[in-house]
Design an enzyme around this catalytic site. Sequence first.
Site, PDB file in Angstrom:
ATOM      1  N   CYS A 119      -4.257   2.324  -3.720  1.00  0.00           N
ATOM      2  CA  CYS A 119      -3.469   1.179  -4.197  1.00  0.00           C
ATOM      3  C   CYS A 119      -3.710   0.888  -5.680  1.00  0.00           C
ATOM      4  O   CYS A 119      -3.050   0.026  -6.272  1.00  0.00           O
ATOM      5  CB  CYS A 119      -3.764  -0.049  -3.350  1.00  0.00           C
ATOM      6  N   HIS A 258      -1.478  -5.627  -7.199  1.00  0.00           N
ATOM      7  CA  HIS A 258      -1.191  -4.873  -5.985  1.00  0.00           C
ATOM      8  C   HIS A 258      -0.924  -5.858  -4.853  1.00  0.00           C
ATOM      9  O   HIS A 258      -1.647  -6.844  -4.693  1.00  0.00           O
ATOM     10  CB  HIS A 258      -2.375  -3.959  -5.660  1.00  0.00           C
ATOM     11  N   ASN A 289       2.900  -4.041   2.165  1.00  0.00           N
ATOM     12  CA  ASN A 289       1.949  -3.391   1.250  1.00  0.00           C
ATOM     13  C   ASN A 289       2.323  -1.910   1.139  1.00  0.00           C
ATOM     14  O   ASN A 289       2.139  -1.152   2.089  1.00  0.00           O
ATOM     15  CB  ASN A 289       0.533  -3.569   1.815  1.00  0.00           C
TER      16      ASN A 289
HETATM   17  O1  UT7 Z   1      -4.132  -2.315   0.207  1.00  0.00           O
HETATM   18  C1  UT7 Z   1      -5.223  -1.686   0.789  1.00  0.00           C
HETATM   19  C2  UT7 Z   1      -6.397  -2.569   0.789  1.00  0.00           C
HETATM   20  N1  UT7 Z   1      -6.405  -3.351   1.982  1.00  0.00           N
HETATM   21  C3  UT7 Z   1      -6.503  -4.666   1.916  1.00  0.00           C
HETATM   22  O2  UT7 Z   1      -6.518  -5.228   0.871  1.00  0.00           O
HETATM   23  C4  UT7 Z   1      -6.673  -5.406   3.219  1.00  0.00           C
HETATM   24  C5  UT7 Z   1      -7.630  -6.540   3.068  1.00  0.00           C
HETATM   25  N2  UT7 Z   1      -7.848  -7.241   4.305  1.00  0.00           N
HETATM   26  C6  UT7 Z   1      -6.984  -8.120   4.837  1.00  0.00           C
HETATM   27  O3  UT7 Z   1      -5.906  -8.321   4.270  1.00  0.00           O
HETATM   28  C7  UT7 Z   1      -7.383  -8.904   6.037  1.00  0.00           C
HETATM   29  O4  UT7 Z   1      -8.722  -8.629   6.342  1.00  0.00           O
HETATM   30  C8  UT7 Z   1      -6.514  -8.608   7.298  1.00  0.00           C
HETATM   31  C9  UT7 Z   1      -5.130  -9.168   7.074  1.00  0.00           C
HETATM   32  C10 UT7 Z   1      -6.473  -7.119   7.578  1.00  0.00           C
HETATM   33  C11 UT7 Z   1      -7.100  -9.320   8.520  1.00  0.00           C
HETATM   34  O5  UT7 Z   1      -7.233 -10.714   8.261  1.00  0.00           O
HETATM   35  P1  UT7 Z   1      -8.614 -11.454   8.475  1.00  0.00           P
HETATM   36  O6  UT7 Z   1      -8.386 -12.865   8.157  1.00  0.00           O
HETATM   37  O7  UT7 Z   1      -9.678 -10.741   7.703  1.00  0.00           O
HETATM   38  O8  UT7 Z   1      -8.839 -11.279  10.042  1.00  0.00           O
HETATM   39  P2  UT7 Z   1     -10.172 -10.874  10.808  1.00  0.00           P
HETATM   40  O9  UT7 Z   1     -10.257  -9.409  10.920  1.00  0.00           O
HETATM   41  O10 UT7 Z   1     -11.331 -11.617  10.237  1.00  0.00           O
HETATM   42  O11 UT7 Z   1      -9.873 -11.476  12.233  1.00  0.00           O
HETATM   43  C12 UT7 Z   1      -9.764 -12.908  12.435  1.00  0.00           C
HETATM   44  C13 UT7 Z   1      -9.290 -13.173  13.837  1.00  0.00           C
HETATM   45  C14 UT7 Z   1     -10.148 -12.502  14.907  1.00  0.00           C
HETATM   46  O12 UT7 Z   1     -10.132 -13.374  16.038  1.00  0.00           O
HETATM   47  P3  UT7 Z   1     -11.360 -14.361  16.351  1.00  0.00           P
HETATM   48  O13 UT7 Z   1     -12.566 -13.492  16.454  1.00  0.00           O
HETATM   49  O14 UT7 Z   1     -11.426 -15.286  15.152  1.00  0.00           O
HETATM   50  O15 UT7 Z   1     -10.951 -15.040  17.600  1.00  0.00           O
HETATM   51  C15 UT7 Z   1      -9.389 -11.240  15.225  1.00  0.00           C
HETATM   52  O16 UT7 Z   1      -9.617 -10.789  16.543  1.00  0.00           O
HETATM   53  O17 UT7 Z   1      -7.975 -12.661  14.006  1.00  0.00           O
HETATM   54  C16 UT7 Z   1      -7.961 -11.696  15.074  1.00  0.00           C
HETATM   55  N3  UT7 Z   1      -7.069 -10.609  14.690  1.00  0.00           N
HETATM   56  C17 UT7 Z   1      -5.774 -10.611  14.934  1.00  0.00           C
HETATM   57  N4  UT7 Z   1      -4.970 -11.497  15.556  1.00  0.00           N
HETATM   58  C18 UT7 Z   1      -3.665 -11.215  15.617  1.00  0.00           C
HETATM   59  C19 UT7 Z   1      -7.396  -9.489  14.002  1.00  0.00           C
HETATM   60  N5  UT7 Z   1      -6.296  -8.743  13.786  1.00  0.00           N
HETATM   61  C20 UT7 Z   1      -5.276  -9.421  14.354  1.00  0.00           C
HETATM   62  C21 UT7 Z   1      -3.890  -9.179  14.455  1.00  0.00           C
HETATM   63  N6  UT7 Z   1      -3.116 -10.101  15.081  1.00  0.00           N
HETATM   64  N7  UT7 Z   1      -3.316  -8.075  13.929  1.00  0.00           N
END
Ligand code: UT7
Length: 339
Positions: A119, A258, A289
Amino acid sequence: MIKESAGSNSSILSVGIYRATNLVPNSAIVEKIDSTDEWIQQRTGIETRRFADKNVSVVDMGTAAAKQALDRAKLTAADVDVIILASITYPHQTPSGASGIAANIGANKAAAFDLSAACAGFTYGIGLAKDLIKGGTAKHVLVVGSEKISDFTNPTDRATAFIFADGAGAVVVGPSDEIGIGPTAWGSDSDQRDAITMSSWLDYKDTDAPASSIAWPDIVQEGQRVFRWAVFSVSKVGSKAIELAGIKPSDLKAFVPHQANLRIIESMAKDMKLPAEVQIADDIRTNGNTSAASIPLAMDTLLAEHPELHGKNALLVGFGAGLVYAGQVVELPPLPVNS
Ligand code: UT7
């Protein structure tokens, strides 16, 4: 005695894009990952993304974006000295995707190579283009970001399926009297290179794995780890680029980062203390993205919505798998003649 070729200052002369044709709402993604439209919008800002047709390739999309950029710069393929394709989803190690674009646009003699910086690929490419022109190695450089990430995304992966998308953007970088591209602040945190990876069939080469268990090479990421790194580290890259350009945040008119996650973008803008008047590109909302393509795509959208920004200072910052990063202050391209 060895002679040196004379270089010049450079600027972005034009931007061109290819938007993948299939607009896919969150509702079409959520079932396979047990998610909701609301969750995706809250956590990333994404409402829709675009996927390319099956028969449309990274080279096809890059070619279309490159042609539009050349048209808008009122240049032809014969003017192009170098083509740099930034991509992590061109599925061949050789020949390069850049040479495919060169052949398609008729720039058959241009130097052509691919750049793998995920990216950050587009901003790595802009830094290289500036230095090639400054060094007298090239006069016009086409920097293309093109990705078909849908080919390398597992639709059931909760950490990636809703984020990634397809598309291409290109700019022509050429000579200018003024300095239109500032120094590049770039580098890597390569000890974190396992945070975003793509598997390979070679991983199975010397194993007895049955063909049916060999997985397609998809992108996998530790989302939260990448998020923390981006929020903590990448705004420092932007601030460094501003400092290297010898300007202040208040001299910027736009921020085109990005498009990884709207929360990352907003956090960076706050950390860098960008004034409220600075227009912030948020193309991720509708187009997802697109890795190396996201900055030129976001630049094109921003210029369409705010034509007054043509020729004004913008901060570009790319970051991603590696983990790698690069940013620079640029003058946005001028309004194309006859547009
Ligand atoms: O361009 C390439 C570089 N990549 C990036 O820049 C990505 C950077 N990361 C992110 O954008 C974020 O980490 C994500 C959007 C991928 C995920 O968001 P997050 O706020 O970090 O979520 P998390 O992994 O901390 O999960 C939070 C909660 C969890 O539930 P509990 O434990 O709080 O109950 C997960 O199980 O959200 C849940 N969860 C989801 N729920 C619905 C994780 N993935 C999903 C999903 N849909 N797809």
